[in-house]
Enzyme design. Structure first.
Site, PDB file in Angstrom:
ATOM      1  N   ARG A 149      -1.498  16.804   3.893  1.00 17.73           N
ATOM      2  CA  ARG A 149      -0.510  17.002   4.950  1.00 17.73           C
ATOM      3  C   ARG A 149      -0.248  18.498   5.074  1.00 17.73           C
ATOM      4  O   ARG A 149      -0.427  19.265   4.117  1.00 17.73           O
ATOM      5  CB  ARG A 149       0.793  16.271   4.628  1.00 17.73           C
ATOM      6  CG  ARG A 149       0.672  14.756   4.551  1.00 17.73           C
ATOM      7  CD  ARG A 149       2.025  14.129   4.271  1.00 17.73           C
ATOM      8  NE  ARG A 149       1.954  12.667   4.269  1.00 17.73           N
ATOM      9  CZ  ARG A 149       1.824  11.920   3.180  1.00 17.73           C
ATOM     10  NH1 ARG A 149       1.738  12.503   1.988  1.00 17.73           N
ATOM     11  NH2 ARG A 149       1.788  10.597   3.256  1.00 17.73           N
ATOM     12  N   LYS A 173       5.290  12.545   0.142  1.00 19.41           N
ATOM     13  CA  LYS A 173       6.457  11.900   0.733  1.00 19.41           C
ATOM     14  C   LYS A 173       7.130  10.971  -0.265  1.00 19.41           C
ATOM     15  O   LYS A 173       6.467  10.249  -0.996  1.00 19.41           O
ATOM     16  CB  LYS A 173       6.048  11.096   1.976  1.00 19.41           C
ATOM     17  CG  LYS A 173       5.813  11.948   3.213  1.00 19.41           C
ATOM     18  CD  LYS A 173       5.621  11.062   4.428  1.00 19.41           C
ATOM     19  CE  LYS A 173       5.527  11.882   5.703  1.00 19.41           C
ATOM     20  NZ  LYS A 173       5.365  11.008   6.895  1.00 19.41           N
ATOM     21  N   HIS A 238      -2.594  17.579  11.518  1.00 20.04           N
ATOM     22  CA  HIS A 238      -2.615  16.124  11.401  1.00 20.04           C
ATOM     23  C   HIS A 238      -3.902  15.536  11.953  1.00 20.04           C
ATOM     24  O   HIS A 238      -4.423  14.545  11.443  1.00 20.04           O
ATOM     25  CB  HIS A 238      -1.416  15.519  12.132  1.00 20.04           C
ATOM     26  CG  HIS A 238      -1.154  14.096  11.758  1.00 20.04           C
ATOM     27  ND1 HIS A 238      -0.657  13.729  10.526  1.00 20.04           N
ATOM     28  CD2 HIS A 238      -1.338  12.937  12.444  1.00 20.04           C
ATOM     29  CE1 HIS A 238      -0.542  12.410  10.471  1.00 20.04           C
ATOM     30  NE2 HIS A 238      -0.946  11.909  11.613  1.00 20.04           N
ATOM     31  N   ARG A 241      -6.434  15.876   9.258  1.00 18.48           N
ATOM     32  CA  ARG A 241      -6.163  14.863   8.226  1.00 18.48           C
ATOM     33  C   ARG A 241      -6.692  13.504   8.681  1.00 18.48           C
ATOM     34  O   ARG A 241      -7.290  12.763   7.902  1.00 18.48           O
ATOM     35  CB  ARG A 241      -4.655  14.804   7.959  1.00 18.48           C
ATOM     36  CG  ARG A 241      -4.193  13.660   7.051  1.00 18.48           C
ATOM     37  CD  ARG A 241      -2.706  13.847   6.774  1.00 18.48           C
ATOM     38  NE  ARG A 241      -2.036  12.620   6.366  1.00 18.48           N
ATOM     39  CZ  ARG A 241      -1.983  12.162   5.117  1.00 18.48           C
ATOM     40  NH1 ARG A 241      -2.588  12.824   4.148  1.00 18.48           N
ATOM     41  NH2 ARG A 241      -1.316  11.059   4.834  1.00 18.48           N
ATOM     42  N   HIS A 264      -0.280   6.955   1.202  1.00 14.32           N
ATOM     43  CA  HIS A 264       0.481   5.973   1.970  1.00 14.32           C
ATOM     44  C   HIS A 264       1.093   4.935   1.035  1.00 14.32           C
ATOM     45  O   HIS A 264       0.406   4.359   0.195  1.00 14.32           O
ATOM     46  CB  HIS A 264      -0.425   5.262   2.986  1.00 14.32           C
ATOM     47  CG  HIS A 264      -0.856   6.136   4.104  1.00 14.32           C
ATOM     48  ND1 HIS A 264      -1.987   5.906   4.849  1.00 14.32           N
ATOM     49  CD2 HIS A 264      -0.318   7.272   4.617  1.00 14.32           C
ATOM     50  CE1 HIS A 264      -2.115   6.853   5.766  1.00 14.32           C
ATOM     51  NE2 HIS A 264      -1.117   7.679   5.637  1.00 14.32           N
ATOM     52  N   TYR A 273      -3.968   4.175  10.647  1.00  9.87           N
ATOM     53  CA  TYR A 273      -4.298   5.594  10.637  1.00  9.87           C
ATOM     54  C   TYR A 273      -5.785   5.839  10.607  1.00  9.87           C
ATOM     55  O   TYR A 273      -6.277   6.865  11.060  1.00  9.87           O
ATOM     56  CB  TYR A 273      -3.646   6.204   9.390  1.00  9.87           C
ATOM     57  CG  TYR A 273      -3.569   7.694   9.348  1.00  9.87           C
ATOM     58  CD1 TYR A 273      -4.585   8.450   8.784  1.00  9.87           C
ATOM     59  CD2 TYR A 273      -2.463   8.352   9.854  1.00  9.87           C
ATOM     60  CE1 TYR A 273      -4.518   9.813   8.723  1.00  9.87           C
ATOM     61  CE2 TYR A 273      -2.367   9.724   9.793  1.00  9.87           C
ATOM     62  CZ  TYR A 273      -3.398  10.450   9.230  1.00  9.87           C
ATOM     63  OH  TYR A 273      -3.312  11.819   9.174  1.00  9.87           O
TER      64      TYR A 273
END
Length: 306
Positions: A149, A173, A238, A241, A264, A273
């Protein structure tokens, strides 16, 4: 004694932060949605019944389906928390709207566009050969080669990559740690750039008293895209990615392994994704299915012996 909406929201966000490891931006967004809902109900969100939640739904009518779905999701979690903590005896969230939303597939770049980016980098290195070019090469190699990211990339510590270690451990995250494989190309590019980073720097990509900003990273990629003959609006950190994920999946990567590399929490996110185009799926079935001969024909099914 019943507590106020403000106190209930504070406790809810605290639980999300401590027990779920929710990211700061998530907590800010949840808090904003809950306080707005409380204001619409005159500070009586914690005691709202079916009529109150229907009133919220009516107030949200002008919003997009995505926004309504997000707000409803936050309130459902909030009311589940209230019930679990004994702050109310029931959960009225069934009265909240449930708009159907279709998540848009992220933009990506094809293999040809990725090749153009690296050709442009090679040309820039040949023409200039300066440290800023080495920095950009390292940034792109880590974005496309490891699927980092933007925030993870620009804030990498000075010694995040050590020697011949082919991976690094990131805290992404929600405070979740994950292991990220680093290609030989990326390690070589980082080593070249690191020679130009003062030993006393905290970050691998320093800028002033901190690190390179996400905005500057975005600008550098758009400049590179223009040099490569790619429309600048098609590229972002992004997008690279996503290209990393899509191209790995097309190459036969396992979805669970990809989920781990991307960080994730839910594999459903990875499935959305990392979409694969239908032509590739058809080709995969025709070439890999045990009953196909690789040329589109069927293999004879072995007879079972009774």
């Amino acid at each position: 004694m019943q507590i106020s909406d403000r106190e209930a929201i504070r406790q809810f966000l605290e639980v999300l932060a401590v027990e779920d490891g929710a990211a700061r931006n998530t907590l800010l967004a949840y808090g904003s949605d809950l306080r707005a809902a409380s204001e619409l109900l005159d500070g009586c969100l914690i005691s709202a019944g079916e009529a109150g939640l229907q009133r919220l739904g009516a107030e949200w009518m002008a919003l997009s389906r995505t926004s309504v779905a997000r707000k409803s999701s936050v309130l459902r979690r909030f009311f589940a928390f209230l019930e679990a903590e004994g702050l109310r005896a029931d959960d009225p969230s069934d009265a909240l709207p449930r708009p159907t939303t279709q998540r848009a597939l992220p933009r990506t770049l094809g293999h040809g566009d990725i090749a153009k980016l690296f050709v442009a980098l090679d040309e820039r290195l040949r023409d200039r050969g300066d440290s800023l070019t080495l920095r950009l090469i390292a940034l792109v190699e880590l974005l496309y080669g490891s699927g980092l990211r933007a925030t993870e990339l620009v804030s990498l510590p000075r010694h995040a990559l050590r020697g011949d270690q082919p991976f690094l451990i990131l805290r992404g995250k929600g405070g979740r740690e994950r292991l990220v494989p680093i290609s030989d190309r990326a390690r070589a590019a980082v080593a070249e750039w690191a020679r130009h980073v003062p030993a006393d720097q905290v970050f691998l990509f320093p800028s002033g008293k901190s690190h390179l900003s996400r905005v500057r990273l975005f600008q550098l990629l758009r400049e590179l895209a223009a040099e490569a003959g790619i429309a600048p609006q098609r590229i972002s950190p992004h997008v690279l990615r996503h290209a990393f994920a899509t191209h790995l999946l097309e190459g036969g990567a396992d979805l669970r392994a990809l989920q781990t590399m991307l960080g994730h929490a839910d594999i459903a996110t990875t499935q959305i994704y990392t979409h694969v185009n239908s032509a590739h799926l058809v080709e995969l079935v025709n070439s890999r299915h045990p009953l196909m001969d690789g040329a589109g024909g069927r293999k004879p099914v072995p007879e079972t012996q009774g």
